[in-house]
Each structure stands twice: as structure tokens, then as C-alpha cells.
Design an enzyme around this catalytic site. Structure first.
Site, PDB file in Angstrom:
ATOM      1  N   CYS A  17      18.713  51.871 -47.826  1.00  0.00           N
ATOM      2  CA  CYS A  17      19.623  51.061 -47.012  1.00  0.00           C
ATOM      3  C   CYS A  17      18.879  50.361 -45.886  1.00  0.00           C
ATOM      4  O   CYS A  17      17.974  50.932 -45.273  1.00  0.00           O
ATOM      5  CB  CYS A  17      20.692  51.946 -46.366  1.00  0.00           C
ATOM      6  N   CYS A  18      19.286  49.145 -45.613  1.00  0.00           N
ATOM      7  CA  CYS A  18      18.898  48.436 -44.395  1.00  0.00           C
ATOM      8  C   CYS A  18      20.058  47.501 -44.066  1.00  0.00           C
ATOM      9  O   CYS A  18      21.068  47.494 -44.766  1.00  0.00           O
ATOM     10  CB  CYS A  18      17.561  47.707 -44.541  1.00  0.00           C
ATOM     11  N   TRP A  19      19.935  46.721 -43.021  1.00  0.00           N
ATOM     12  CA  TRP A  19      21.077  45.936 -42.540  1.00  0.00           C
ATOM     13  C   TRP A  19      21.664  45.063 -43.643  1.00  0.00           C
ATOM     14  O   TRP A  19      22.866  45.064 -43.880  1.00  0.00           O
ATOM     15  CB  TRP A  19      20.676  45.109 -41.330  1.00  0.00           C
TER      16      TRP A  19
END
Length: 151
Positions: A64-66
Site C-alpha cells: 500500500c501507498c497513497w
């Protein structure tokens, strides 16, 4: 199933992801901002989760990242990894079914709690296609890694 999870931010959706995977009975290993002392940068923590899949110490990973884009790019640089950025259940189903994806990439910005559950439902319910054309495509993707991960 052992699942490696990474996030570059300790966001509510990332915490919900850990809880939801554990609720579903998975053995979860956290990386990045979800693990004290780990490097939280998206490229590094996504790599760490993906390497566990490539090494066989994790069955799958969720990175996950933004936006989910950087996490998916970093994970896909690891030979043998087929990471798919999924923003809905239909894409998650297709990624598992036709692409034999072994890493799910998620956007911390776009993924709500109900959507997360829908994506995970589809991801885990999908069965990998045994169609010869689909298998040839997956094998070809593996050959792009120099042969690693070819099925």
C-alpha cells in the site's frame, strides 16, 4: 495463508487491512510504517513484502501507498512477483484469475473500508485460470524476469 503486508503510512485503511486479514485467518507479517523500526518509504517496504513472496516465505503480499502506484511498481521490480493495483473487486478478481497476480497493491487514498472488504473477497475467491492462453501469458511475464516465477 501467510501474507506479507506493507504500507508507507500508518493509515486507518492499512490498520483495517491487517485486522481484516487476521480476521480471515491469515498469518500476517507487517512492513514499513506498520512495523516499528522498519523503513516506511514505499519503495523499500513494498520491496520487502514482495521479496517474501518471491522467496516463498509468504504466499502473497498486499502493498500500500497513497495512490498504490509506487507500491505496485516497486513490487513488480522483484523477479517472480506479479503485482496488480486494484481499485475495485472486478479488477482484483481478474488480476488473480487471468494474471495469476501474487501481490495486491492498494491505494490508501481511494480504498474505503467497504471497498477493501469487497476487493479482498474477490481476490481470495478467484481461482487462477488454467486456460492454455492465460498460462502462456503468465509464463511469458515470468520470462521477462529472466525466467523467475514462470508458471
Amino acid at each position: 495463508m501467510r501474507i506479507s503486508v506493507s504500507s508507507d503510512m500508518d493509515e486507518p485503511v492499512a490498520r483495517l487491512l491487517l485486522a481484516e486479514l487476521e480476521r480471515r485467518g491469515h498469518d500476517v507479517v507487517a512492513h514499513g510504517a506498520l512495523r516499528p523500526g522498519d523503513d516506511p518509504q514505499w519503495a523499500y517496504c513494498s520491496e520487502a513484502a514482495a521479496r517474501e513472496v518471491a522467496a516463498g516465505t509468504a504466499d502473497q503480499a498486499v502493498v500500500c501507498c497513497w495512490t498504490g502506484t509506487g507500491a505496485s511498481i516497486a513490487a513488480n521490480k522483484v523477479p517472480g512477483v506479479r503485482a496488480a493495483l486494484c481499485t475495485d473487486a472486478y479488477t482484483a478478481d481478474g488480476a488473480r484469475r487471468w494474471n495469476d497476480a501474487n501481490v495486491l497493491a492498494l491505494s490508501l487514498r481511494l480504498t474505503s473500508a467497504p471497498l477493501l472488504k469487497e476487493i479482498l473477497d474477490a481476490w481470495f475467491a478467484a481461482e487462477t485460470s488454467q486456460d492454455a492462453e492465460d498460462r502462456r501469458n503468465v509464463a511469458h511475464v515470468g520470462s521477462l524476469d529472466g525466467g523467475a516465477g514462470a508458471s
